[in-house]
Write an enzyme that holds these catalytic residues in place. Structure first.
Site, mmCIF file in Angstrom:
data_model
loop_
_atom_site.group_PDB
_atom_site.id
_atom_site.type_symbol
_atom_site.label_atom_id
_atom_site.label_comp_id
_atom_site.label_asym_id
_atom_site.label_seq_id
_atom_site.Cartn_x
_atom_site.Cartn_y
_atom_site.Cartn_z
ATOM 1 N N ASP A 9 0.858 -1.186 0.000
ATOM 2 C CA ASP A 9 0.000 0.000 0.000
ATOM 3 C C ASP A 9 0.893 1.235 0.000
ATOM 4 O O ASP A 9 1.683 1.434 0.928
ATOM 5 C CB ASP A 9 -0.898 -0.021 1.243
ATOM 6 C CG ASP A 9 -2.009 1.009 1.180
ATOM 7 O OD1 ASP A 9 -2.098 1.716 0.169
ATOM 8 O OD2 ASP A 9 -2.784 1.098 2.156
ATOM 9 N N ASP A 103 -2.874 2.447 -6.049
ATOM 10 C CA ASP A 103 -1.811 2.516 -5.059
ATOM 11 C C ASP A 103 -1.731 1.315 -4.123
ATOM 12 O O ASP A 103 -0.998 1.356 -3.136
ATOM 13 C CB ASP A 103 -1.934 3.798 -4.236
ATOM 14 C CG ASP A 103 -3.257 3.878 -3.481
ATOM 15 O OD1 ASP A 103 -4.187 3.137 -3.827
ATOM 16 O OD2 ASP A 103 -3.351 4.690 -2.548
ATOM 17 N N GLU A 104 -2.444 0.243 -4.407
ATOM 18 C CA GLU A 104 -2.310 -0.937 -3.557
ATOM 19 C C GLU A 104 -2.609 -2.206 -4.348
ATOM 20 O O GLU A 104 -3.354 -2.196 -5.325
ATOM 21 C CB GLU A 104 -3.207 -0.856 -2.317
ATOM 22 C CG GLU A 104 -4.684 -0.855 -2.590
ATOM 23 C CD GLU A 104 -5.510 -0.903 -1.308
ATOM 24 O OE1 GLU A 104 -5.229 -1.760 -0.446
ATOM 25 O OE2 GLU A 104 -6.440 -0.093 -1.185
#
Length: 358
Positions: A9, A103-104
């Site tokens: 993350d 983003d993860e």
């Protein structure tokens, strides 16, 4: 074989990219999003979070909490490019990658390209390579399933690295607040608290039958999570199930005639997207967010896929006219199509949520 799962993350991703690319923003409280009118914070730097600024917060509220807050317009094309570079690093270790957002992602490194025995060593390398090559910071969690890997990545943010070993999982889960469990939002957490469920230990006292009775199908997940069970695989590909768009209005509107104008704009936007993505579906959903941030949604399913702007607009308008606004002005309107009838030949991952405007 016990699986080895990593959840990566990125820390304050959008805001961190802006601070990386503009040295004048480093160390300062910044928010990515529009400041004026009906603006909403898309992301906040950690300097801003110390003042209580959070994503999805109205910009006016964020400004009151942090008078020195600096607003920066989002650059989605840049974030997508950086996300692509992050995934190139992931692919050095495994091709079994399940993106959750830009983003993860989850990575299954049970069998990995370098042949490393310990997943935590892979997580360390990924974090280091992201820092050295992209000048960004990531947190990572390591465990034997997705639920615990996700919890672990959140545990020591920012710049965190946490491993939950199978022998320690039950003790870890017992003290875990229910708010940290996957799928438990504010409404569910409040209901759990009313039932005397405050942490994993409390949750483990409930039978699957009682949890399903109170929380529907999610009750089975909560039952399993409380016991450290999560058999969901890391899925590197998905078939698109829905496509939607949302428009935040410039002011709260109660009149349905006026709302229909914005509904037409949303229908045209949605049709453009489904045409561009070669997607179709026979279920149309209307979403309304009111002035007090409460939401409702209404759906209609036809016997064929929605294939034109007029089809989308007329069905959405029907749903709007059938909806009782109860004197609640609308601040956001969204529509989407789902439930495709035709088989999809391509299996390409795409995020399965509403597309929010920055």
């Amino acid at each position: 074989m016990m699986r080895k799962i990593i959840h990566v993350d990125m820390d304050a991703f959008y805001a961190s990219v802006e601070q990386r690319d503009n040295p004048e923003l480093r160390g300062k409280p910044i928010a990515v999003g529009h400041e004026g009118g009906r603006g909403v914070v898309a992301a906040a730097s950690y300097e801003a979070r110390r003042f209580g600024v959070r994503s999805a917060m109205p910009s006016a509220t964020a400004r009151r909490r942090c008078p020195s807050l600096i607003f920066v317009d989002g650059r989605m094309d840049v974030y997508k490019q950086v996300s692509s570079e992050i995934h190139k690093i992931f692919h050095r270790y495994t091709d079994i990658i399940e993106p959750i957002s830009l983003d993860e992602a989850f990575l299954d490194v049970t069998e990995n390209k370098p042949g490393l025995e310990l997943a935590v060593d892979i997580a360390k390398r990924i974090k280091q390579e992201i820092r050295e090559e992209l000048n960004l910071v990531a947190s990572a969690g390591v465990s034997y399933n997705k639920f615990l890997a996700k919890i672990a990545s959140d545990y020591r943010k920012p710049d965190g690295l946490c491993t939950i070993h199978p022998s320690k999982a039950q003790d870890f889960i017992k003290s875990l607040p229910v708010e940290s469990f996957w799928g438990v939002g504010p409404v569910t957490a409040k209901k759990m608290h009313q039932l005397g469920i405050h942490n994993g230990s409390d949750l483990a006292q409930w039978s699957a039958e009682l949890l399903i009775m109170n929380f529907g199908k999610a009750g089975q997940l909560y039952y399993d999570f409380a016991r450290g069970i999560d058999n969901r695989p890391v899925e590197p590909v998905r078939i698109r199930k829905s496509l939607s768009c949302e428009h935040t209005l410039e002011r709260d509107i109660l009149d349905k005639g006026e709302l229909s104008v914005y509904l037409r704009e949303a229908a045209e936007d949605l049709y453009s997207r489904i045409t561009r993505k070669d997607f179709s579906g026979c279920t149309l959903t209307l979403k309304l967010k009111f002035y007090d941030f409460t939401n409702i949604s209404r759906s209609i399913t036809g016997d064929k896929d929605f294939s034109s702007v007029d089809d989308i607009y007329e069905s959405a308008l029907h749903l709007l006219n059938e909806t009782d606004l109860a004197l609640r002005p609308v601040r956001l309107i969204g529509i989407g199509v789902s439930n495709p009838q035709r088989d999809r030949k391509e299996e390409v991952w795409r995020q399965l949520t509403f597309d929010f405007d920055l």
